[in-house]
Design a protein around this motif. Structure first.
Motif, mmCIF file in Angstrom:
data_model
loop_
_atom_site.group_PDB
_atom_site.id
_atom_site.type_symbol
_atom_site.label_atom_id
_atom_site.label_comp_id
_atom_site.label_asym_id
_atom_site.label_seq_id
_atom_site.Cartn_x
_atom_site.Cartn_y
_atom_site.Cartn_z
ATOM 1 N N GLN A 209 0.833 -1.200 0.000
ATOM 2 C CA GLN A 209 0.000 0.000 0.000
ATOM 3 C C GLN A 209 0.873 1.258 0.000
ATOM 4 O OE1 GLN A 209 -2.528 0.171 3.442
ATOM 5 N NE2 GLN A 209 -4.264 -0.600 2.266
ATOM 6 N N LEU A 210 1.880 1.245 0.880
ATOM 7 C CA LEU A 210 2.765 2.400 0.985
ATOM 8 C C LEU A 210 3.461 2.651 -0.341
ATOM 9 C CD1 LEU A 210 4.413 1.799 4.484
ATOM 10 C CD2 LEU A 210 2.770 3.569 3.881
ATOM 11 N N ARG A 213 1.029 4.076 -2.891
ATOM 12 C CA ARG A 213 0.725 5.467 -2.587
ATOM 13 C C ARG A 213 1.887 6.372 -2.952
ATOM 14 N NH1 ARG A 213 -2.266 5.831 3.131
ATOM 15 N NH2 ARG A 213 -1.490 7.928 2.996
ATOM 16 N N ALA A 217 1.692 9.357 -5.560
ATOM 17 C CA ALA A 217 2.061 10.713 -5.166
ATOM 18 C C ALA A 217 2.964 11.342 -6.219
ATOM 19 C CB ALA A 217 2.761 10.697 -3.812
ATOM 20 N N TYR A 220 0.809 12.055 -9.419
ATOM 21 C CA TYR A 220 -0.100 13.183 -9.197
ATOM 22 C C TYR A 220 0.640 14.515 -9.202
ATOM 23 C CZ TYR A 220 -3.831 9.976 -7.817
ATOM 24 O OH TYR A 220 -4.776 9.007 -7.796
ATOM 25 N N LEU A 265 10.382 5.046 2.251
ATOM 26 C CA LEU A 265 9.492 6.209 2.199
ATOM 27 C C LEU A 265 10.262 7.519 2.055
ATOM 28 C CD1 LEU A 265 6.775 5.391 4.849
ATOM 29 C CD2 LEU A 265 6.428 5.882 2.435
ATOM 30 N N ILE B 541 1.072 17.419 -2.216
ATOM 31 C CA ILE B 541 0.761 16.042 -2.585
ATOM 32 C C ILE B 541 1.460 15.079 -1.642
ATOM 33 C CG2 ILE B 541 1.174 14.337 -4.392
ATOM 34 C CD1 ILE B 541 0.166 16.607 -6.298
ATOM 35 N N LEU B 542 2.665 15.419 -1.275
ATOM 36 C CA LEU B 542 3.402 14.608 -0.307
ATOM 37 C C LEU B 542 2.657 14.575 1.021
ATOM 38 C CD1 LEU B 542 5.988 13.097 -0.403
ATOM 39 C CD2 LEU B 542 7.207 15.104 0.355
ATOM 40 N N THR B 545 -0.558 12.353 0.747
ATOM 41 C CA THR B 545 -0.404 10.920 0.508
ATOM 42 C C THR B 545 0.540 10.276 1.512
ATOM 43 O OG1 THR B 545 1.315 11.439 -1.067
ATOM 44 C CG2 THR B 545 -0.863 11.011 -1.963
ATOM 45 N N VAL B 550 7.231 11.161 6.770
ATOM 46 C CA VAL B 550 7.174 11.794 5.454
ATOM 47 C C VAL B 550 6.232 12.985 5.496
ATOM 48 C CG1 VAL B 550 6.503 11.482 3.064
ATOM 49 C CG2 VAL B 550 7.775 9.716 4.237
#
Lengths: 388, 590
Positions: A209-210, A213, A217, A220, A265, B541-542, B545, B550
């Motif tokens: 999932q991470l 996403r 991100a 987008y 991340l 956006i960061l 999401t 983060v």
């Protein structure tokens, strides 16, 4: 003080073709590398357990490894953190819970030995064994049986009678890997001689999932920035900015690919910041091109671009230099992922500066040429000065 | 100096002073207070001078910097949904058989969460289908094949049920953590089926996992109604301290103590509780936000726990012949005997259903209950609709069945950082930031001389603004956040580089100092604006999401960019204008 004493007059645009060629080549190589070799995904994305320990007494990674293996942890990687005298180690395991393919079978056998059971199935992702029993069972007995099969049990859940009257549902929740690590490493001493500094534990589903996403991100933000650029500038500037962004993101991804540093991340955050920074740099030059297009009406576009790039060259070098300067502290004192972040940013700043000159600007010329060619075909009327 | 300039200058001074003022709580919480008291907002509130902003406006340290546990629990809504579908299947089958429409068996397809009804006599299926669909409106037909009917639960209902399950799980988790006594916990929903929990200062992830993930202790305990006035007497004989906010309320003729503070209530009642009894609280849910307790009420229960959830074999909700929602309980054989004995001795008394030390309900025992099946009838009073009561009954049934967690929860993610590691990271992180900042400051002063110094002033103000902005939004500073801080300062300097280079260029074209400064700022403005907006887009956006650290990075980036727009464009210009226009200078030092 001045970096560039005299106004430069470098012909950047004439070298655009070999530059574009080399960039494309490197980009393709990175993409192929990602597809073939892949990133060194951290627990954030791959799922798994990471434990950081600090020993109170001098210890080597080898000793920790031996102890772990003696305790039944076979797929664990041990790595020293920081200086040797810090006695800190990072232990990495693929699994999240003690339920592995192999011992799930043992657990099933153990449960089936308790009485008439059916639909016994292991949910590996969550570390749970589900089963339905014909008779009500004692939670303690189930726990004992599964533990006897060598799996740490956190809890046995009694979900109650099945409504259809076909049995009673139970869930056996396996203990986490970290538990097993502590058990294995502190075996044989009443008080462990290490301190547990950090535990990261990410389930495989969460990891997926991470990751999704993170990728979303990136996509987008690129789209949003593209819309903004198209809106603020002419449409023909958009694709160049986009291509430059993609180029930079791939290059920074290449850093993670080649260095084999952990992709997690924070890496996504680095990539996203690069997207912002890259377009930032591109926009400064675009702005100048647009300004000069008005100023030098009639001059061919490549020449205007050359002037614009040369005029802004001092600031381009300075800006990149100053941002890089601010990262030096992070590069020297940054630990773990912060060091990687700073390093990725540094790579990003360098390629970002390059791409705004050699990727983003030439694309404007190309789109401009195409637009003119089409106009020529369609109407054949208006003849603008040829730009080549 | 014209009036406009003075206005701007005044505003900058005000912003600077406001910024420093706003950082007072942060300074106290991070520097003045002891580390152990860092998260204790009450202590901070006391220590803060009267003129300082409220303690809640302070910069928190992320779990990665102060040590603690970050967890993401996934609610297994699928299992809960499967159970629900199963329950509805039984209800449908019973209904069909009761109405003598025929005979059907109900089975569930756990993969697709569908209900498969099979009629003994396929000929009766047409009538059954019609009647079932008319009564059980939360199902639609998926497919029909002779005597087999596949039903699909209504999407809206399923979603509502799923939401409720997650909300309920969140409530339970919240209560358990409250009981653990951790300051500044943060429990929030993440996506559709996950719950994110932050526990600052905690260090044992396995213990936390156990606390949050285990099914609850379900107990059946008798309410001591021998002296209904016990709390009223307690209240009169020992008036509670004012700060405990304890009041006396009456519920169905029984006086109870009520307080918004559970600990205060329990502490007050502790030494006044009669021998062999316990004071257990009940959560009064907020009418607006179901998951918040607005008050806690006291119950006096027998210490002895005659029956626990282990004896419960099943529970489900249904509607009685009086058209009242009810919850049916079934006990295992041993539990049945115990329950019969218990109810026989206690007709007329209340029996509390206690979950995780919270009295869920305390229904009155109307008669001896034998045969291991009991019924809790829900009221119809107090202005709630039938649907609400039915929903309540369903929740209670779920809760009774799977312990306190309506759906099983599993650990999705745990991140724990030890306190010493946190301290080390703060030290290294701030050192890294300071070195970066110092290098930039020195470089700017050397390279641009006076203009560089002006940019440096703006840069320092920018740094303060970021911290104050983060404090204002009650944001959390994380390790990646420190990296974001440094990076934003780099970007802020970029704006001044753009302006100064432009001024130099204009000067080289032979413009006067004044014109060069004005043109430099005007021309660079849109470039700077565009550059900031594009990075802001990435930042937002960061933010939307990202999770955890983060997100901390994104917050710092956003606040930093906004601050940078202000300092690099407004602040430096006002100062530069002072030197160029005000002093009527013929040259500008760039």
């Amino acid at each position: 003080m001045q970096i560039l004493k005299h106004k430069t007059n470098i012909d950047f645009i004439s070298k655009r073709k070999p530059a574009l060629f080399i960039s494309t080549l490197i980009n393709l190589a990175i993409i192929v590398g990602i597809a073939a070799v892949g990133f060194n995904f951290g627990v954030d994305f791959a799922g798994g357990t990471v434990v950081e320990l600090k020993y109170n007494t001098p210890t080597t990674a080898e000793q920790v490894r031996e102890k772990a293996q003696a305790g039944g942890l076979h797929d664990v990687s041990v790595q020293g953190v920081g200086a040797a005298e810090e006695n800190s180690f990072l232990l990495r395991m693929g699994g999240v819970t003690q339920l592995t393919e192999e011992n799930a079978e043992h657990a099933k056998t153990a449960i089936q030995g308790l009485g008439e059971t059916r639909s016994v199935y292991a949910d590996m992702a969550n570390g749970i064994v589900n089963f339905r029993s014909a008779q009500p069972m004692s939670v303690a007995a189930v726990k004992k049986a599964v533990e006897a099969a060598g799996i740490g049990v956190q809890e046995v859940r009694d979900l109650g009678a099945n409504q259809g009257g076909t049995g009673y549902d139970y869930q056996v929740v396996a203990s986490g890997m970290a538990d097993k690590v502590f058990a294995a490493l502190s075996a044989g001493s009443d008080k462990p001689n290490f301190e547990q500094r950090r535990v990261d534990y990410v389930g495989p589903q969460v990891g997926k999932q991470l990751r999704n996403r993170g990728i979303m991100a990136l996509v987008y933000s690129m789209i949003a920035i593209l819309i903004y650029v198209a809106f603020r500038f002419d449409f023909k500037f958009g694709p160049g900015a986009l291509l430059a962004m993609i180029h930079d993101v791939i290059m920074v991804a290449g850093y993670y690919l080649v260095s084999r540093r952990e992709f997690n991340l924070t890496s996504i955050a680095a990539l996203l910041t690069i997207v912002g920074y890259s377009v930032n740099d591109t926009i400064v030059i675009y702005d100048r091109i647009r300004e000069d297009m008005v100023k030098y009406k009639g001059k061919p576009l490549p020449e205007i671009i050359n002037i614009a790039v040369n005029d802004t060259l001092g600031r381009t070098i300075l800006t990149s230099g100053v941002t890089a300067l601010s990262l030096i502290g992070l590069l020297i004192f940054g630990v773990g992922e912060i060091f990687d972040f700073a390093m990725a940013m540094l790579v990003g700043i360098l390629v970002g500066t390059y791409s705004s000159v050699y990727i983003a600007s030439p694309l404007v010329i190309w789109l401009d040429e195409r637009a003119h060619a089409r106009e020529g075909h369609a109407g054949g009327g208006k003849q603008e000065p040829k730009t080549a | 100096m014209d009036r406009g300039w003075w206005w701007k200058f005044g505003m900058i001074v005000a912003v600077t002073l406001g910024t420093i003022w706003f950082l007072v709580p942060t300074y106290y919480s991070l520097v003045v207070l002891d580390r152990n008291e860092r998260n204790n907002i009450a202590v901070l509130e006391q220590r803060l001078p009267a003129w300082a902003p409220p303690a809640k406006y302070r910069l928190n340290l992320g779990l990665d910097l102060q040590g603690g546990i970050h967890m993401v629990m996934r609610v297994d809504t699928k299992t809960a949904l499967q159970k629900r579908t199963e329950r509805r299947g039984t209800q449908i089958a019973t209904y069909v058989n009761d109405k003598k429409l025929g005979e059907v068996t109900a089975d569930t397809d756990p993969e697709r969460l569908q209900l498969v009804l099979t009629a003994k006599d396929p000929g009766t299926m047409d009538a059954i289908q019609k009647e079932v669909l008319a009564t059980f409106t939360d199902f639609t037909v998926e497919s029909r094949n002779g005597g087999t009917l596949v039903l699909k639960p209504d999407e809206g209902q399923v979603n509502r049920f799923r939401d409720e399950a997650v909300d309920q799980a969140m409530l339970v988790i919240r209560r358990r953590i409250d009981k653990w006594g951790v300051a500044e916990v943060d429990v929030r929903k993440l996506g559709t089926d996950s719950i994110q929990i932050s526990l600052p200062g905690r260090s044992n992830p396995e213990q936390a996992k156990e606390l949050v993930g285990t099914t609850a202790q379900l107990e059946f305990r008798m309410v001591d109604d021998t002296n209904p006035q016990v709390f009223a007497q307690m209240y009169q004989q020992h008036p509670p301290p004012a700060e405990s906010h304890i009041t006396l309320v009456e519920d169905e003729g029984f006086p109870q103590l009520s307080s918004p503070n559970r600990e205060a209530l329990l502490a007050y009642a502790k030494d006044k509780t009669p021998e062999g009894r316990d004071v257990v609280t009940q959560c009064v849910a907020s009418p607006v936000k179901k998951n918040d307790c607005i008050a806690y009420r006291s119950y006096l229960l027998d210490k002895n726990v005659p029956l626990t959830g282990e004896s419960l074999a099943g529970a489900d909700a249904s509607v009685s012949q009086m058209n009242e929602p009810e919850v049916n309980l079934a006990f295992d054989p041993a539990g049945s005997r115990e329950f019969e004995k218990l109810t026989e001795a206690a007709v007329g008394r209340r029996m509390a259903i206690v979950l995780d030390d919270n009295v869920h309900t305390a229904p009155r025992i109307n008669e001896k209950i034998g045969g291991g099946r009991a019924r809790i009838t829900m009221g119809r009073a107090s202005g709630r609709s039938f649907e609400e009561w039915l929903g309540e009954a369903q929740t209670l049934a779920l809760v009774l069945k799977a312990g306190a967690l309506p759906a099983p929860v599993t650990v999705g993610e745990i991140r724990q950082v030890g306190a010493t590691l946190g301290d080390e990271l703060i030290k290294k992180g701030s050192l890294a930031a300071l070195v970066g900042l110092a290098l930039v400051v020195v470089f700017m002063a050397v390279y641009y001389r006076k203009s560089g110094l002006i940019a440096d002033v703006a840069l320092l103000l920018n740094g303060l603004l970021i911290l104050a902005g983060l404090a204002f939004f009650n944001a959390t500073l994380t390790l990646p956040g420190i990296a974001g801080f440094v990076l934003t300062l780099g970007i802020a300097v970029d704006a001044n580089v753009l302006i100064n280079e432009r001024i130099r260029e204009e000067l080289s074209h032979g413009k006067s100092a004044r014109a060069a400064v004005d043109q430099g700022y005007d021309r660079a403005f849109w470039t700077i604006f565009d550059a900031h907006v594009t990075t802001l887009i990435a930042g937002f956006i960061l933010f939307f999401t990202g999770t955890g650290p983060v997100r901390g990075f994104a917050t710092t980036l956003i606040v930093g960019l906004l601050a940078s727009l202000f300092t690099s464009i407004v602040v430096t210009r006002v100062i530069t204008t002072y030197f160029v226009h005000g002093r009527n200078a013929q040259s500008v030092s760039v």
